[in-house]
Design a protein around this motif. Sequence first.
Motif, PDB file in Angstrom:
ATOM      1  N   SER A  34       0.838  -1.203   0.000  1.00  0.00           N
ATOM      2  CA  SER A  34       0.000   0.000   0.000  1.00  0.00           C
ATOM      3  C   SER A  34       0.872   1.253   0.000  1.00  0.00           C
ATOM      4  O   SER A  34       0.551   2.247  -0.647  1.00  0.00           O
ATOM      5  CB  SER A  34      -0.972   0.006   1.179  1.00  0.00           C
ATOM      6  OG  SER A  34      -0.281   0.051   2.409  1.00  0.00           O
ATOM      7  N   GLY A  35       1.982   1.215   0.707  1.00  0.00           N
ATOM      8  CA  GLY A  35       2.928   2.328   0.691  1.00  0.00           C
ATOM      9  C   GLY A  35       3.590   2.502  -0.663  1.00  0.00           C
ATOM     10  O   GLY A  35       3.784   3.623  -1.137  1.00  0.00           O
ATOM     11  N   ILE A  36       3.929   1.383  -1.306  1.00  0.00           N
ATOM     12  CA  ILE A  36       4.500   1.425  -2.655  1.00  0.00           C
ATOM     13  C   ILE A  36       3.515   2.087  -3.611  1.00  0.00           C
ATOM     14  O   ILE A  36       3.885   2.952  -4.413  1.00  0.00           O
ATOM     15  CB  ILE A  36       4.839   0.004  -3.146  1.00  0.00           C
ATOM     16  CG1 ILE A  36       5.963  -0.616  -2.315  1.00  0.00           C
ATOM     17  CG2 ILE A  36       5.172  -0.007  -4.635  1.00  0.00           C
ATOM     18  CD1 ILE A  36       7.307   0.026  -2.476  1.00  0.00           C
ATOM     19  N   ASN A  37       2.244   1.702  -3.513  1.00  0.00           N
ATOM     20  CA  ASN A  37       1.219   2.288  -4.379  1.00  0.00           C
ATOM     21  C   ASN A  37       1.093   3.795  -4.173  1.00  0.00           C
ATOM     22  O   ASN A  37       0.914   4.547  -5.128  1.00  0.00           O
ATOM     23  CB  ASN A  37      -0.130   1.606  -4.160  1.00  0.00           C
ATOM     24  CG  ASN A  37      -0.158   0.216  -4.743  1.00  0.00           C
ATOM     25  OD1 ASN A  37       0.545  -0.092  -5.688  1.00  0.00           O
ATOM     26  ND2 ASN A  37      -0.985  -0.642  -4.162  1.00  0.00           N
ATOM     27  N   VAL A  38       1.191   4.244  -2.930  1.00  0.00           N
ATOM     28  CA  VAL A  38       1.128   5.674  -2.633  1.00  0.00           C
ATOM     29  C   VAL A  38       2.310   6.396  -3.273  1.00  0.00           C
ATOM     30  O   VAL A  38       2.147   7.471  -3.863  1.00  0.00           O
ATOM     31  CB  VAL A  38       1.090   5.916  -1.111  1.00  0.00           C
ATOM     32  CG1 VAL A  38       1.335   7.376  -0.770  1.00  0.00           C
ATOM     33  CG2 VAL A  38      -0.225   5.438  -0.528  1.00  0.00           C
ATOM     34  N   LEU A  39       3.492   5.824  -3.175  1.00  0.00           N
ATOM     35  CA  LEU A  39       4.677   6.453  -3.772  1.00  0.00           C
ATOM     36  C   LEU A  39       4.539   6.566  -5.280  1.00  0.00           C
ATOM     37  O   LEU A  39       4.865   7.604  -5.865  1.00  0.00           O
ATOM     38  CB  LEU A  39       5.933   5.665  -3.397  1.00  0.00           C
ATOM     39  CG  LEU A  39       6.311   5.650  -1.930  1.00  0.00           C
ATOM     40  CD1 LEU A  39       7.526   4.754  -1.703  1.00  0.00           C
ATOM     41  CD2 LEU A  39       6.564   7.046  -1.405  1.00  0.00           C
ATOM     42  N   ILE A  40       4.058   5.520  -5.915  1.00  0.00           N
ATOM     43  CA  ILE A  40       3.879   5.547  -7.368  1.00  0.00           C
ATOM     44  C   ILE A  40       2.827   6.583  -7.761  1.00  0.00           C
ATOM     45  O   ILE A  40       3.009   7.338  -8.719  1.00  0.00           O
ATOM     46  CB  ILE A  40       3.532   4.145  -7.900  1.00  0.00           C
ATOM     47  CG1 ILE A  40       4.747   3.227  -7.731  1.00  0.00           C
ATOM     48  CG2 ILE A  40       3.091   4.204  -9.358  1.00  0.00           C
ATOM     49  CD1 ILE A  40       4.467   1.766  -7.974  1.00  0.00           C
TER      50      ILE A  40
ATOM     51  N   VAL B 291      12.876  -3.500  -0.257  1.00  0.00           N
ATOM     52  CA  VAL B 291      11.535  -3.533  -0.843  1.00  0.00           C
ATOM     53  C   VAL B 291      11.478  -2.643  -2.081  1.00  0.00           C
ATOM     54  O   VAL B 291      10.952  -3.042  -3.124  1.00  0.00           O
ATOM     55  CB  VAL B 291      10.459  -3.110   0.185  1.00  0.00           C
ATOM     56  CG1 VAL B 291       9.107  -2.915  -0.475  1.00  0.00           C
ATOM     57  CG2 VAL B 291      10.369  -4.126   1.312  1.00  0.00           C
ATOM     58  N   LEU B 292      12.021  -1.446  -1.995  1.00  0.00           N
ATOM     59  CA  LEU B 292      12.028  -0.523  -3.137  1.00  0.00           C
ATOM     60  C   LEU B 292      12.744  -1.144  -4.336  1.00  0.00           C
ATOM     61  O   LEU B 292      12.297  -1.013  -5.475  1.00  0.00           O
ATOM     62  CB  LEU B 292      12.688   0.801  -2.754  1.00  0.00           C
ATOM     63  CG  LEU B 292      11.961   1.651  -1.714  1.00  0.00           C
ATOM     64  CD1 LEU B 292      12.844   2.815  -1.273  1.00  0.00           C
ATOM     65  CD2 LEU B 292      10.622   2.140  -2.229  1.00  0.00           C
ATOM     66  N   ARG B 293      13.842  -1.829  -4.066  1.00  0.00           N
ATOM     67  CA  ARG B 293      14.609  -2.484  -5.128  1.00  0.00           C
ATOM     68  C   ARG B 293      13.866  -3.681  -5.706  1.00  0.00           C
ATOM     69  O   ARG B 293      13.826  -3.869  -6.917  1.00  0.00           O
ATOM     70  CB  ARG B 293      15.963  -2.933  -4.577  1.00  0.00           C
ATOM     71  CG  ARG B 293      17.133  -2.331  -5.265  1.00  0.00           C
ATOM     72  CD  ARG B 293      18.486  -2.891  -4.849  1.00  0.00           C
ATOM     73  NE  ARG B 293      18.495  -3.832  -3.761  1.00  0.00           N
ATOM     74  CZ  ARG B 293      18.894  -3.557  -2.518  1.00  0.00           C
ATOM     75  NH1 ARG B 293      19.295  -2.359  -2.208  1.00  0.00           N
ATOM     76  NH2 ARG B 293      18.885  -4.480  -1.586  1.00  0.00           N
ATOM     77  N   LEU B 294      13.278  -4.501  -4.840  1.00  0.00           N
ATOM     78  CA  LEU B 294      12.577  -5.712  -5.286  1.00  0.00           C
ATOM     79  C   LEU B 294      11.437  -5.415  -6.248  1.00  0.00           C
ATOM     80  O   LEU B 294      11.231  -6.142  -7.215  1.00  0.00           O
ATOM     81  CB  LEU B 294      12.030  -6.486  -4.086  1.00  0.00           C
ATOM     82  CG  LEU B 294      13.015  -7.363  -3.340  1.00  0.00           C
ATOM     83  CD1 LEU B 294      12.394  -7.901  -2.062  1.00  0.00           C
ATOM     84  CD2 LEU B 294      13.483  -8.506  -4.213  1.00  0.00           C
ATOM     85  N   VAL B 295      10.696  -4.349  -5.972  1.00  0.00           N
ATOM     86  CA  VAL B 295       9.547  -4.031  -6.827  1.00  0.00           C
ATOM     87  C   VAL B 295       9.890  -3.020  -7.925  1.00  0.00           C
ATOM     88  O   VAL B 295       9.045  -2.689  -8.741  1.00  0.00           O
ATOM     89  CB  VAL B 295       8.325  -3.546  -6.002  1.00  0.00           C
ATOM     90  CG1 VAL B 295       7.856  -4.638  -5.070  1.00  0.00           C
ATOM     91  CG2 VAL B 295       8.635  -2.285  -5.242  1.00  0.00           C
ATOM     92  N   GLY B 296      11.120  -2.559  -7.956  1.00  0.00           N
ATOM     93  CA  GLY B 296      11.563  -1.671  -9.020  1.00  0.00           C
ATOM     94  C   GLY B 296      11.252  -0.208  -8.834  1.00  0.00           C
ATOM     95  O   GLY B 296      11.443   0.591  -9.757  1.00  0.00           O
ATOM     96  N   VAL B 297      10.807   0.179  -7.661  1.00  0.00           N
ATOM     97  CA  VAL B 297      10.493   1.587  -7.416  1.00  0.00           C
ATOM     98  C   VAL B 297      11.749   2.438  -7.488  1.00  0.00           C
ATOM     99  O   VAL B 297      11.709   3.577  -7.948  1.00  0.00           O
ATOM    100  CB  VAL B 297       9.766   1.771  -6.062  1.00  0.00           C
ATOM    101  CG1 VAL B 297       9.656   3.236  -5.681  1.00  0.00           C
ATOM    102  CG2 VAL B 297       8.392   1.142  -6.123  1.00  0.00           C
ATOM    103  N   ASP B 298      12.884   1.892  -7.074  1.00  0.00           N
ATOM    104  CA  ASP B 298      14.134   2.653  -7.124  1.00  0.00           C
ATOM    105  C   ASP B 298      14.542   3.011  -8.552  1.00  0.00           C
ATOM    106  O   ASP B 298      15.274   3.962  -8.770  1.00  0.00           O
ATOM    107  CB  ASP B 298      15.252   1.900  -6.405  1.00  0.00           C
ATOM    108  CG  ASP B 298      15.617   0.587  -7.086  1.00  0.00           C
ATOM    109  OD1 ASP B 298      14.728  -0.037  -7.705  1.00  0.00           O
ATOM    110  OD2 ASP B 298      16.787   0.175  -6.984  1.00  0.00           O
ATOM    111  N   ALA B 299      14.039   2.259  -9.536  1.00  0.00           N
ATOM    112  CA  ALA B 299      14.318   2.579 -10.935  1.00  0.00           C
ATOM    113  C   ALA B 299      13.336   3.621 -11.479  1.00  0.00           C
ATOM    114  O   ALA B 299      13.628   4.312 -12.447  1.00  0.00           O
ATOM    115  CB  ALA B 299      14.241   1.317 -11.790  1.00  0.00           C
ATOM    116  N   LEU B 300      12.190   3.747 -10.844  1.00  0.00           N
ATOM    117  CA  LEU B 300      11.156   4.685 -11.276  1.00  0.00           C
ATOM    118  C   LEU B 300      11.299   6.046 -10.593  1.00  0.00           C
ATOM    119  O   LEU B 300      11.190   7.084 -11.226  1.00  0.00           O
ATOM    120  CB  LEU B 300       9.771   4.092 -10.954  1.00  0.00           C
ATOM    121  CG  LEU B 300       8.552   4.932 -11.283  1.00  0.00           C
ATOM    122  CD1 LEU B 300       8.401   5.090 -12.790  1.00  0.00           C
ATOM    123  CD2 LEU B 300       7.307   4.281 -10.683  1.00  0.00           C
ATOM    124  N   ILE B 301      11.544   6.020  -9.293  1.00  0.00           N
ATOM    125  CA  ILE B 301      11.623   7.238  -8.485  1.00  0.00           C
ATOM    126  C   ILE B 301      13.057   7.390  -7.985  1.00  0.00           C
ATOM    127  O   ILE B 301      13.599   6.467  -7.368  1.00  0.00           O
ATOM    128  CB  ILE B 301      10.664   7.170  -7.277  1.00  0.00           C
ATOM    129  CG1 ILE B 301       9.227   6.906  -7.744  1.00  0.00           C
ATOM    130  CG2 ILE B 301      10.739   8.453  -6.449  1.00  0.00           C
ATOM    131  CD1 ILE B 301       8.268   6.569  -6.610  1.00  0.00           C
TER     132      ILE B 301
END
Length: 121
Positions: free
Chosen positions: A68-74, A99-109
């Motif tokens: 849910s936190g990942i979704n908020v960041l995206i 967690v950020l790395r596993l789901v790829g958020v670090d590549a997006l944000i």
Amino acid sequence: MAETEGTALPERLLITRTTTGDGVSLVILAGEVDLDGSGQLREVLLASVESAPGTVVDFGEVGFLDSSGINVLICAHRAAEARGVWFRLAAPRDAVERVLRLVGVDALIPCYPSVERALAA
């Protein structure tokens, strides 16, 4: 820094929003970013990207981040892109960074090791 507003969710997540002298929004989190606090976090982050030239989210005191936190960041990242402002993450602890790395958020944000580096980028 000036103009501080804060919101507390009982024992789970503390969200503090501060505006720097140049109008950048610094959102400081402490606790756990999960379903209980994600609605309030979404409100704060969306308000930040709507009103500031840039937003930095400080994860230095966050020990847990769920989907849910990942979704908020995206969502906040997309809102910032739509408005033409920047959105950055800073100082994630190891568990959160994983967690950020596993789901790829670090590549997006963009994610920085410290708030100072995120603000200076």
